[in-house]
Write an enzyme that holds these catalytic residues in place. Structure first.
Site: not given
Length: 355
Positions: A1-2, A26, A95, A119, A192
């Site tokens: 989950m982000s 992560m 990534c 997701g 990111c």
């Protein structure tokens, strides 16, 4: 989950079924490594949202720190490519292969069995002989198979994409309906490690030293100066004082450390008819098809797919000829192929060829 709405709804959909679920966040970048302080520490905000959503859904969650492998496997190779001026890398593609569906998958489901759900907007279907195939999502505007195109078959077989058949507005509405803490959270965009509040060149200037050189026209006439090839991308406008016409980047010469510019947005030098992609990675490693064959290709996520003819010279070298000349194609970009909605794989553009 982000910590975003998409992974939150993916978790919700799975929680509504009879699965033994656990969530993982992560962490692959920490701004404290850059500044030595908590300034702009975005990952802590994301982690807090993950914990709140998991509390709402009654799912256990944990944080896995992958900052070091992300740095060595993704960021440093991309940084070297930017510094050389030889290409325009796409860290998000690598990534997914190296970290999210590589090391993270090994740590979470590799030894224990099970699946890794995310997701992403994509679908996994199975061929008649029982092999996983990566297919586009129903929501074509949100489809993320471009970013997943380097993930190998062995990882696709363990991946679950609950949002593959949903439209983004429906995802957002489901989050609101179930009062998820991320329901109204803005969507994150961009790399990111850069974040959304920093300019890309400003970020890279923290890691790369200026390397001044000439800006020249097609005849080799010097028309300006640059501070580093990495500050320019193919097709980008080049601000050069004293010139009547607005100039655009046609190419970068890393041997001479020069930027070549042309006037106008429709100059022939800005267009390519075909490309040679190297280090090609088929999702099915033993993929075979009669060459040449017809497909569609994208060289950037945010573009419409274009029809093309594909010649496989060797297993890792692919020549892609566009149906019509394509603008702003650059070495280092990732070329991704599909047959209809089936994503075949990707490679890095090594050379471009004019019309």
């Amino acid at each position: 989950m982000s910590g975003g709405v998409d992974s939150s709804v993916a978790a919700l959909l799975l929680a509504q079924k009879d699965y033994n679920l656990s969530a993982v966040y992560m962490r692959n970048w920490d701004t404290r490594d850059e500044y030595g302080s908590d300034i702009g520490c975005e990952w802590e905000k994301d982690w807090e949202y993950v914990r709140r959503v998991c509390c709402r859904l009654d799912i256990p969650c944990e944080l896995i720190d992958l900052c070091i492998p992300y740095w060595t496997r993704v960021f440093e190779p991309a940084l070297r490519q930017w510094e050389s001026g030889r290409g325009t890398p796409n860290p998000d593609v690598w990534c997914n292969r190296e970290i999210k569906f590589g090391l993270l998958m090994e740590k979470t489901v590799g030894m224990q069995g099970g699946w890794l759900a995310t997701g992403h907007y994509a679908n996994v279907f199975w061929s008649i002989d029982g092999r996983p195939q990566l297919f586009r999502a129903r929501d074509r505007q949100k489809d993320q198979t471009y970013f997943l195109s380097s993930v190998p078959e062995s990882s696709i077989a363990k991946a679950v994409f609950p949002l593959g058949t949903m439209l983004k507005p429906d995802v957002r509405e489901m989050a609101r309906k179930h009062n998820l803490p991320t329901a109204h959270r803005e969507e994150s965009m961009g790399l990111c490690f850069v974040g959304e509040k920093r300019r890309f060149n400003d970020f890279l200037s923290n890691y790369l030293q200026p390397n001044p050189g000439d800006i020249v026209d097609l005849n080799g006439k010097i028309v300006g100066q640059h501070q580093g090839l990495w500050r320019y991308t193919i097709g980008q406008g080049a601000k050069i004082s004293g010139l009547r016409n607005r100039m655009f980047v046609a190419s970068r010469d890393h041997l001479l450390n020069q930027i070549v510019v042309v006037p106008g947005t429709d100059h022939p030098a800005l267009f390519s008819q075909s490309v040679l992609a190297k280090d090609w990675r088929w999702i099915w490693p033993d993929f075979k098809i009669s060459s040449p064959f017809q497909a569609t290709v994208k060289i950037r996520q945010l573009m419409s797919e274009i029809e093309c003819t594909v010649d496989v010279t060797v297993l890792t070298d692919v020549r892609i000829t566009f149906k019509r000349p394509e603008k702003a194609v650059a070495p280092g970009q990732v070329a991704v192929l599909w047959i209809n909605d089936w994503c075949l794989g990707c490679g890095t553009i090594a050379e471009t060829f004019p019309s």
